[in-house]
Scaffold this motif. Sequence first.
Motif, PDB file in Angstrom:
ATOM      1  N   LEU A   1       0.881  -1.285   0.031  1.00  0.00           N
ATOM      2  CA  LEU A   1      -0.112   0.069   0.098  1.00  0.00           C
ATOM      3  C   LEU A   1       0.965   1.189   0.292  1.00  0.00           C
ATOM      4  N   MET A   2       1.914   1.103   0.861  1.00  0.00           N
ATOM      5  CA  MET A   2       2.793   2.212   0.829  1.00  0.00           C
ATOM      6  C   MET A   2       3.573   2.750  -0.658  1.00  0.00           C
ATOM      7  N   LEU A   3       3.825   1.609  -1.404  1.00  0.00           N
ATOM      8  CA  LEU A   3       4.285   1.838  -2.640  1.00  0.00           C
ATOM      9  C   LEU A   3       3.420   2.319  -3.488  1.00  0.00           C
ATOM     10  N   LEU A   4       1.959   1.810  -3.433  1.00  0.00           N
ATOM     11  CA  LEU A   4       1.226   2.032  -4.546  1.00  0.00           C
ATOM     12  C   LEU A   4       0.642   3.409  -4.089  1.00  0.00           C
ATOM     13  N   VAL A   5       0.709   3.984  -2.937  1.00  0.00           N
ATOM     14  CA  VAL A   5       0.216   5.352  -2.761  1.00  0.00           C
ATOM     15  C   VAL A   5       1.365   6.232  -3.267  1.00  0.00           C
ATOM     16  N   SER A   6       2.667   6.007  -3.061  1.00  0.00           N
ATOM     17  CA  SER A   6       3.758   6.667  -3.669  1.00  0.00           C
ATOM     18  C   SER A   6       3.661   6.908  -5.212  1.00  0.00           C
ATOM     19  N   ALA A   7       3.448   5.492  -5.870  1.00  0.00           N
ATOM     20  CA  ALA A   7       3.258   5.712  -7.314  1.00  0.00           C
ATOM     21  C   ALA A   7       2.003   6.569  -7.706  1.00  0.00           C
ATOM     22  N   ALA A   8       0.862   6.627  -7.153  1.00  0.00           N
ATOM     23  CA  ALA A   8      -0.056   7.426  -7.434  1.00  0.00           C
ATOM     24  C   ALA A   8       0.014   8.662  -7.224  1.00  0.00           C
ATOM     25  N   ILE A   9       0.979   9.276  -6.551  1.00  0.00           N
ATOM     26  CA  ILE A   9       1.402  10.457  -6.221  1.00  0.00           C
ATOM     27  C   ILE A   9       1.889  10.980  -7.692  1.00  0.00           C
ATOM     28  N   GLY A  10       2.956  10.117  -8.179  1.00  0.00           N
ATOM     29  CA  GLY A  10       3.620  10.474  -9.389  1.00  0.00           C
ATOM     30  C   GLY A  10       2.876  10.430 -10.560  1.00  0.00           C
ATOM     31  N   VAL A  11       1.697   9.581 -10.620  1.00  0.00           N
ATOM     32  CA  VAL A  11       0.739   9.668 -11.757  1.00  0.00           C
ATOM     33  C   VAL A  11      -0.121  11.013 -11.829  1.00  0.00           C
ATOM     34  N   TYR A  12      -0.470  11.218 -10.489  1.00  0.00           N
ATOM     35  CA  TYR A  12      -1.358  12.410 -10.449  1.00  0.00           C
ATOM     36  C   TYR A  12      -0.716  13.625 -10.961  1.00  0.00           C
ATOM     37  N   TYR A  13       0.834  13.846 -10.445  1.00  0.00           N
ATOM     38  CA  TYR A  13       1.533  15.058 -11.007  1.00  0.00           C
ATOM     39  C   TYR A  13       1.937  14.939 -12.430  1.00  0.00           C
ATOM     40  N   ALA A  14       1.775  13.796 -12.908  1.00  0.00           N
ATOM     41  CA  ALA A  14       2.374  13.620 -14.213  1.00  0.00           C
ATOM     42  C   ALA A  14       0.798  13.844 -15.029  1.00  0.00           C
ATOM     43  N   ILE A  15      -0.183  13.878 -14.722  1.00  0.00           N
ATOM     44  CA  ILE A  15      -1.423  14.091 -15.457  1.00  0.00           C
ATOM     45  C   ILE A  15      -1.541  15.831 -15.289  1.00  0.00           C
ATOM     46  N   VAL A  16      -1.384  16.547 -14.026  1.00  0.00           N
ATOM     47  CA  VAL A  16      -1.723  17.593 -13.658  1.00  0.00           C
ATOM     48  C   VAL A  16      -0.610  18.380 -14.339  1.00  0.00           C
ATOM     49  N   GLY A  17       0.552  17.938 -14.540  1.00  0.00           N
ATOM     50  CA  GLY A  17       1.541  18.993 -15.194  1.00  0.00           C
ATOM     51  C   GLY A  17       2.115  18.535 -16.511  1.00  0.00           C
TER      52      GLY A  17
END
Length: 609
Positions: free
Chosen positions: A20-36
């Motif tokens: 879960l810790m790894l998944l949340v970390s990866a999700a943050i990267g995906v989010y900023y890839a989309i908004v950025g």
Amino acid sequence: MAFSPVIGSFVAADYAVFALMLLVSAAIGVYYAIVGRGQSSSREFLMGGQSMTAVPVALSLTASFMSAITVLATPAEVYRYGASYGLFSLSYVLVVVVSSEVFLPVFYRLGITSTYEYLEIRFNRATRLLGTVMFIVQTMLYTGIVIYAPALALNQVTGMDLWGAVISTGVVCTFYCAMGGLKAVVWTDVFQVGIMVAGFLSVIIRAVVLQGGVSNILNHAELGGRLNFWDFDASPLRRYTFWTITFGGTFVWTSIYGINQAQVQRYISCKSMTHVFSLYINLLGLWIIMLCSVFAGLCLYSVYKHCDPWTAGMVSAPDQLMPYMVMDILRDYPGLPGLFVAAAYSGTLSTVSSSVNALAAVTIEDLIKPYTHMTEKHLYATQQKEYVLLHKICCLEAAINIFGIIGGPLLGLFSLGILCPYANATGGLAGLLSGLVMSLWVGIGAQFYPPLPEQSRPLGLTTHGCNFTTAADAFNWTTSPTEPSLYTTVLQQNTAERPFLADNWYSLSYLYFSPIGTLTTLAVGLVVSLLSGGMKLNLEPTVTLMKEDTMLFCFYKLFKERVSDLSVSINNLQDVLSLSTTFLYSFSCHPYLGHETSQREQREPIGKQ
């Protein structure tokens, strides 16, 4: 020394928490890839568009160098050497003041992306390239050990797959660094700081319950000599004293917070100098992590005060003590061992992501841009993420410990440029090379000839309370070898076989390696600069520290303005009082007004007089 099987192993709940810790970390990267998606330059990718605010940057600063080594090794150091390690909290204050007063204003004013751009502005391109190469080597070696060492320790105690952990954390870290840039790194750090604190608290709370309260743990620590905060022994050979930590530790951490690309990159990403003072907010995070790690070390001693797992052969190295205790006291609570391991790997992810992002920045700014004519958009679109991936792969192959011997000379070089207006390029290069040679000499020598226990003075441990019999019971660890050298695995040589320098120069506390490099660089750099015409140097004032940059000058200026405003107010008040007095005097003396008043008083009824 005998090594026993693991006392427990991961269960499904533990793996779920870690995943879960790894998944949340990866999700943050995906989010900023989309908004950025609108990011069109390497500066936006690496500096977050200079739109970051104070609180997330402060927490990211805390996480950047609080690695898994902090989670695993700091409690073990407290267990072996006492709570004097907590004096780093004092050195953190000095580090923050020096970094914010000396280095930060100059870097922010110049608007640089890589700290090593400053070296070319101040000295020349050769100095910049040498500084860049030193930083890349230092960071890759450090990052390699940050990844591998905790994985090895956790594997041997918890049974967690070694390469599975290394590869999974490496892939996730590379993913969110490459996808989301600095914004993803910063916000992932914020999440990971919370996981680190939660992991520490899970162990501390359980230990407190088992030992009957905080007071019992502190009593055990006091009886065992672990509450040794105010040890003023001036011997430079002692591993931890008040002086080694407050003096040596300040140099070590200033080389990280003052000039390290991973940290400076965060300061410059702030939207204004007001937000740059996140450096002071960061102090709170550092103190919390330090408090947790030191108290975890005291809990470790309280639990194993009568049966040391290391000397009893239950673990093969001190950095396995914390995982051992976690599996020992939390094995009946599925998921909590996984939370602690997630905390350790959160430290790894935060450190590695910061390092990889910094490596990408210096590669782009110092090794690619000066020698190519690519546009910002092309550079960002085609190469930025490739450099992140390349550095990540190289870091995984690094397996040599880093002593901080590179950071000291670099700190000396930057200090020379910012504080000494007459330091020239010749002096800078000579000082940097001299400081590096001195640091390498003492650092490598200390690996071949580790300090003897009577010099570093670890505190006593015992196995008399262990409920089993093994040859290790008769082993007195205070006469055992210290941590094995990375260059040799032979047993500690007899004192008679050690050269003279081994028990003096090479036995210095490792915290003095950085000051040696810094002070040597400064001394040699100043002398060579003076001898090579440095006094004739004409510099732009913006590349050195100006009095207007310091907070002390700002306070003085503000105080002067307040005093001036107060003086004006007092003068205005005096003028008003003088005018009022004149008016009243004129009013009473005016013949017509005075006559009219007396007539009006005469016409008033007697009852109203």
